[in-house]
Design a protein around this motif. Structure first.
Motif, PDB file in Angstrom:
ATOM      1  N   ILE A  68       0.839  -1.200   0.000  1.00 14.51           N
ATOM      2  CA  ILE A  68       0.000   0.000   0.000  1.00 14.51           C
ATOM      3  C   ILE A  68       0.880   1.258   0.000  1.00 14.51           C
ATOM      4  O   ILE A  68       0.567   2.254  -0.664  1.00 14.51           O
ATOM      5  N   GLU A  69       1.982   1.196   0.703  1.00 12.23           N
ATOM      6  CA  GLU A  69       2.933   2.310   0.674  1.00 12.23           C
ATOM      7  C   GLU A  69       3.481   2.498  -0.740  1.00 12.23           C
ATOM      8  O   GLU A  69       3.660   3.627  -1.217  1.00 12.23           O
ATOM      9  N   TRP A  70       3.741   1.393  -1.420  1.00  4.33           N
ATOM     10  CA  TRP A  70       4.200   1.414  -2.814  1.00  4.33           C
ATOM     11  C   TRP A  70       3.151   2.118  -3.694  1.00  4.33           C
ATOM     12  O   TRP A  70       3.463   3.005  -4.486  1.00  4.33           O
ATOM     13  N   ALA A  71       1.885   1.705  -3.527  1.00  4.62           N
ATOM     14  CA  ALA A  71       0.807   2.305  -4.318  1.00  4.62           C
ATOM     15  C   ALA A  71       0.658   3.792  -4.033  1.00  4.62           C
ATOM     16  O   ALA A  71       0.358   4.589  -4.929  1.00  4.62           O
ATOM     17  N   ALA A  72       0.877   4.172  -2.787  1.00  5.26           N
ATOM     18  CA  ALA A  72       0.691   5.571  -2.389  1.00  5.26           C
ATOM     19  C   ALA A  72       1.817   6.475  -2.866  1.00  5.26           C
ATOM     20  O   ALA A  72       1.581   7.627  -3.248  1.00  5.26           O
ATOM     21  N   THR A  73       3.047   5.952  -2.850  1.00  7.32           N
ATOM     22  CA  THR A  73       4.217   6.788  -3.121  1.00  7.32           C
ATOM     23  C   THR A  73       4.851   6.554  -4.487  1.00  7.32           C
ATOM     24  O   THR A  73       5.593   7.414  -4.980  1.00  7.32           O
ATOM     25  N   GLY A  74       4.587   5.386  -5.078  1.00  5.25           N
ATOM     26  CA  GLY A  74       5.251   5.043  -6.330  1.00  5.25           C
ATOM     27  C   GLY A  74       6.638   4.476  -6.127  1.00  5.25           C
ATOM     28  O   GLY A  74       7.308   4.091  -7.102  1.00  5.25           O
ATOM     29  N   ARG A 117      -6.990   2.851   4.997  1.00  6.16           N
ATOM     30  CA  ARG A 117      -7.885   3.982   5.269  1.00  6.16           C
ATOM     31  C   ARG A 117      -7.429   5.241   4.553  1.00  6.16           C
ATOM     32  O   ARG A 117      -8.247   5.998   4.012  1.00  6.16           O
ATOM     33  N   ASP A 118      -6.128   5.481   4.545  1.00 11.24           N
ATOM     34  CA  ASP A 118      -5.596   6.750   4.045  1.00 11.24           C
ATOM     35  C   ASP A 118      -5.251   6.728   2.558  1.00 11.24           C
ATOM     36  O   ASP A 118      -4.731   7.726   2.041  1.00 11.24           O
ATOM     37  N   LEU A 119      -5.528   5.617   1.868  1.00  7.76           N
ATOM     38  CA  LEU A 119      -5.231   5.568   0.441  1.00  7.76           C
ATOM     39  C   LEU A 119      -6.410   6.137  -0.345  1.00  7.76           C
ATOM     40  O   LEU A 119      -7.521   5.607  -0.279  1.00  7.76           O
ATOM     41  N   PRO A 120      -6.197   7.197  -1.095  1.00  2.00           N
ATOM     42  CA  PRO A 120      -7.305   7.819  -1.828  1.00  2.00           C
ATOM     43  C   PRO A 120      -7.729   6.999  -3.038  1.00  2.00           C
ATOM     44  O   PRO A 120      -7.007   6.119  -3.504  1.00  2.00           O
ATOM     45  N   ASP A 121      -8.896   7.308  -3.558  1.00  2.00           N
ATOM     46  CA  ASP A 121      -9.470   6.549  -4.670  1.00  2.00           C
ATOM     47  C   ASP A 121      -8.520   6.412  -5.857  1.00  2.00           C
ATOM     48  O   ASP A 121      -8.439   5.356  -6.475  1.00  2.00           O
ATOM     49  N   ASN A 122      -7.811   7.486  -6.185  1.00  2.00           N
ATOM     50  CA  ASN A 122      -6.992   7.470  -7.398  1.00  2.00           C
ATOM     51  C   ASN A 122      -5.722   6.645  -7.264  1.00  2.00           C
ATOM     52  O   ASN A 122      -4.977   6.476  -8.237  1.00  2.00           O
ATOM     53  N   LYS A 123      -5.468   6.082  -6.069  1.00  4.65           N
ATOM     54  CA  LYS A 123      -4.256   5.278  -5.867  1.00  4.65           C
ATOM     55  C   LYS A 123      -4.548   3.775  -5.852  1.00  4.65           C
ATOM     56  O   LYS A 123      -3.627   2.969  -5.970  1.00  4.65           O
ATOM     57  N   TRP A 124      -5.809   3.399  -5.697  1.00  3.70           N
ATOM     58  CA  TRP A 124      -6.142   1.978  -5.536  1.00  3.70           C
ATOM     59  C   TRP A 124      -5.900   1.161  -6.799  1.00  3.70           C
ATOM     60  O   TRP A 124      -5.757  -0.065  -6.742  1.00  3.70           O
ATOM     61  N   SER A 125      -5.846   1.819  -7.954  1.00  2.00           N
ATOM     62  CA  SER A 125      -5.583   1.100  -9.198  1.00  2.00           C
ATOM     63  C   SER A 125      -4.094   1.010  -9.521  1.00  2.00           C
ATOM     64  O   SER A 125      -3.706   0.352 -10.495  1.00  2.00           O
ATOM     65  N   ASN A 126      -3.253   1.643  -8.727  1.00  3.49           N
ATOM     66  CA  ASN A 126      -1.812   1.573  -8.960  1.00  3.49           C
ATOM     67  C   ASN A 126      -1.325   0.138  -8.826  1.00  3.49           C
ATOM     68  O   ASN A 126      -1.760  -0.605  -7.947  1.00  3.49           O
ATOM     69  N   GLN A 127      -0.395  -0.247  -9.682  1.00  6.57           N
ATOM     70  CA  GLN A 127       0.067  -1.628  -9.752  1.00  6.57           C
ATOM     71  C   GLN A 127       1.181  -1.915  -8.745  1.00  6.57           C
ATOM     72  O   GLN A 127       2.113  -1.117  -8.577  1.00  6.57           O
TER      73      GLN A 127
END
Length: 239
Positions: A68-74, A117-127
């Motif tokens: 999830i940290e990966w998805a959030a930060t890239g 909880r803190d991951l916004p909608d636009n990050k959930w599709s990140n690979q």
């Protein structure tokens, strides 16, 4: 300002998060019912004590939080540095004192829940990439965790059974399992049929296939290797 509720507005994802958190609470309840001495007892998984199960669930939460940290930060943050490191981590965790082991499962579960909880909608599709090397959207981590906590609550060998797992989770589990069998070709000559639904999985075009029939809970318990069915072959390995 720190969010006090899930940032995602997707109803399906919100429901999936609810099931994951319910499973986490169910696992915690079955673990907390065990005395410190009982943690040394055998789990339902060969070679693993209840301590190993608890350590695995704790470190699994930490590993999924890294995704999830990966998805959030890239910034790429793998679940584990290697399969060997994962196994060594679990073996180490199994040696912790009872209070440290319980704290591990509690604190890592909270950490993961907050990351979700803190991951916004636009990050959930990140690979991101799973420990098995699959590239999946971050939303898949919710199912990954759901499967772990519900099944391993059963593996604690403390009275929980597959029948305690909600039907939608059992249905998805069975879909995952039969899909893995098909990919590996281990479902050849095997048909799975859920009583009362007409739902079938497996080698359905083979007239000579072995048909395994039963209620959803019975079939899923058999398919996951958590139970046997009289006069039925052992289920193929799925994970």
């Amino acid at each position: 300002m720190v969010a006090r509720h899930d940032l995602t507005t997707d109803p399906g994802l919100q429901e999936a998060l609810l099931q994951a958190r319910r499973g986490t609470a169910f696992f915690a309840r079955k673990l907390n019912e065990l005395s410190d001495e009982q943690l040394d007892g055998d789990s339902l998984l060969p070679g693993w004590s209840r301590r190993h199960i608890a350590a695995h669930i704790g470190y699994n939460a930490r590993a999924i939080a890294r995704l999830i940290e990966w998805a959030a930060t890239g910034v790429e943050t793998p679940m584990y540095s290697s399969p060997t490191a994962r196994n060594q981590e679990i073996d180490f965790g199994a040696t912790l004192s009872p209070i440290a082991l319980r704290n591990l499962t509690d604190h890592t579960a909270v950490h993961l829940s907050v990351e979700w909880r803190d991951l916004p909608d636009n990050k959930w599709s990140n690979q991101v990439k799973t420990a098995q090397g699959r590239t999946v959207p971050a939303s898949e981590t919710v199912w990954m965790r759901t499967r772990e906590v519900w099944l391993h609550a059963v593996d604690l060998n403390n009275g929980a059974t597959v029948s305690d797992i909600p039907a939608p989770i059992l249905q998805r589990l069975l879909t995952d399992i039969t899909g893995a069998w098909k990919t590996r070709g281990t479902d050849t000559g095997l048909i799975i049929e859920i009583e009362g639904t007409g739902t079938r999985y497996g080698d359905t075009t083979n007239p000579d296939a072995v048909i395994v029939t039963g209620p959803l809970t019975t079939i899923t318990a058999w398919a996951t290797g958590r139970d046997t069915i009289t006069n039925t072959p052992t289920a193929p390995t799925w994970i």
